[in-house]
Scaffold this active site. Sequence first.
Site, PDB file in Angstrom:
ATOM      1  N   THR A   1       0.785  -1.237   0.000  1.00 53.57           N
ATOM      2  CA  THR A   1       0.000   0.000   0.000  1.00 53.57           C
ATOM      3  C   THR A   1       0.813   1.281   0.000  1.00 53.57           C
ATOM      4  O   THR A   1       1.914   1.323   0.522  1.00 53.57           O
ATOM      5  CB  THR A   1      -0.879   0.030   1.265  1.00 53.57           C
ATOM      6  OG1 THR A   1      -0.150  -0.599   2.288  1.00 53.57           O
ATOM      7  CG2 THR A   1      -2.172  -0.656   1.001  1.00 53.57           C
ATOM      8  N   THR A   2       0.213   2.269  -0.540  1.00 57.34           N
ATOM      9  CA  THR A   2       0.673   3.654  -0.555  1.00 57.34           C
ATOM     10  C   THR A   2       1.977   3.899  -1.310  1.00 57.34           C
ATOM     11  O   THR A   2       3.075   3.670  -0.817  1.00 57.34           O
ATOM     12  CB  THR A   2       0.800   4.270   0.858  1.00 57.34           C
ATOM     13  OG1 THR A   2      -0.359   3.932   1.586  1.00 57.34           O
ATOM     14  CG2 THR A   2       0.899   5.773   0.764  1.00 57.34           C
TER      15      THR A   2
END
Lengths: 251, 262
Positions: free
Chosen positions: B41-42
Amino acid sequence: MIEEPYRWVEAIATRRDYIEMQLATGSPVVAVGYVDGILLFTVGQQKLFEIYDRIALGAIGHPGDIERLRMAAIELASTEGFTRSAADVSLRRLAYYSLSPVMKNAFEQIYGAPFLARLLFVEIGATPADDLFLEVDYDGAIHLRSTNEGNRPFAVLAATKKSAEQMIEFLRKQFRVGKNLAETLDLALDSWLIGQLKADDAVPADDELRRQRSERLGNGTISAAVLERHANMAVRYRAVGASELAPLIAK
Amino acid sequence: MDKPALDLGADFPSLLRRQGLLGPPAPVVSTRAEIVPTESTTILAFKFADGVLVAGDRRATSGNTVVYDRADKVLEIDRRSIMAIAGVPATAWEMARVLEHSFQFFRRTQLQEMSVDGKVRALSKLLRDNFGFALQGIGVVVPIFATFDAKVSPSARLYFYDAMGAQFEATDFAATGSGSPAVRGILYFENTWGEKPLQKISEDDAVVVALRALDTAAEADTATGGIDRHAKIFPVMKIVGAEGIRTLPEEKIAELFHKRVE
């Protein structure tokens, strides 16, 4: 009539003469090791190619046939590199297991068309002793040039056997370990010029050769590519730029 | 070597499919999988003075579990292209591999570099082929693609995608993954009301902005690793510019972190 063994041998011999005649006008290709890698050099139409991360190709022959063989080599190398790893792509395997049988087969099937092409592959290794110069002929024959522990890292493709011998003889005399790219370009060009001599021409002296460079070169466009040993990228192939070639013609 | 007459032979995925080495596009079915896939993620990217900075945290999760804390989500595809991934790494890394080989295969066979538009489209096609898996909830990948083309202006190009393969060109910045709302907020703020717009800031300032953004994202999102102060794990950051791709050394990121973020 071809069923008779003698006829078959005769047909093959005729075919060999025919192919040699077709290849007789080809512009030579020179491959020479230098301090940072291997240089591939020729003059004329585009015939130096990148095959895979560490493998390059130079060729003489019909562009259509060169193209088919080049594509086959790239496809084989790319699938191997994708499914396993780039380290598993080897020139030796490519030539012995894939290209040579196909070319031999096409050459001996006398009702089909042979490949009008002579190929020179080079593969760069971790050290000069690991470099490989490998020639595959139109009949599938493979000539593996040992680099002799990196002391004689050169190979040529020429239109005739005699020119090839003259070029190799020249390189054997002139080659020194540790030359830079500019010096090696000079050497490759001189060797190419010798490969262009007509069958009964005497090999000119070195200084004479240099003086006649521009006139012997004619309108030909020089093309050169290198495989660099210590490039920090996986891809070692690089086309030599016009600025690096300019001094060759200026001299 | 037998090929249809008009096949240019440059499409590497279809060569793989012909030889049975790459599966067919996933069929679209409506059953949801029971497994909880690993996800990462991210990621974020923005243009700054010398090119594009692409950064990603290091965490990979599966549901509530942290699977890995040293995942590399910022991948080099060729000399001038970076793909960063949020989503399922299994699919994303395979996509990156196919993409990397596709670009090289094109250059080698066609004797010219694939255009930026062609590269952007190639990734879009891979996402589209993966849509069946995305619908089943087990193979969602939401990448960012950054590249640099010296021949056109602007040279730095930045794209983000949705899971279906739609591509969007970003003028200033892009962020995807579960921590991206916070990151987008920060990048928007910096770009609009910061001392200078993002496109004018220096490399050091860019690293600081990226670190602050990822730290903020990790503050509210459990799936984002941010900066691990105990284990000294820092985000991966790469810059694509006129000279090609550069991976920022961890020491440099650490130094800027201690000086200006902590």
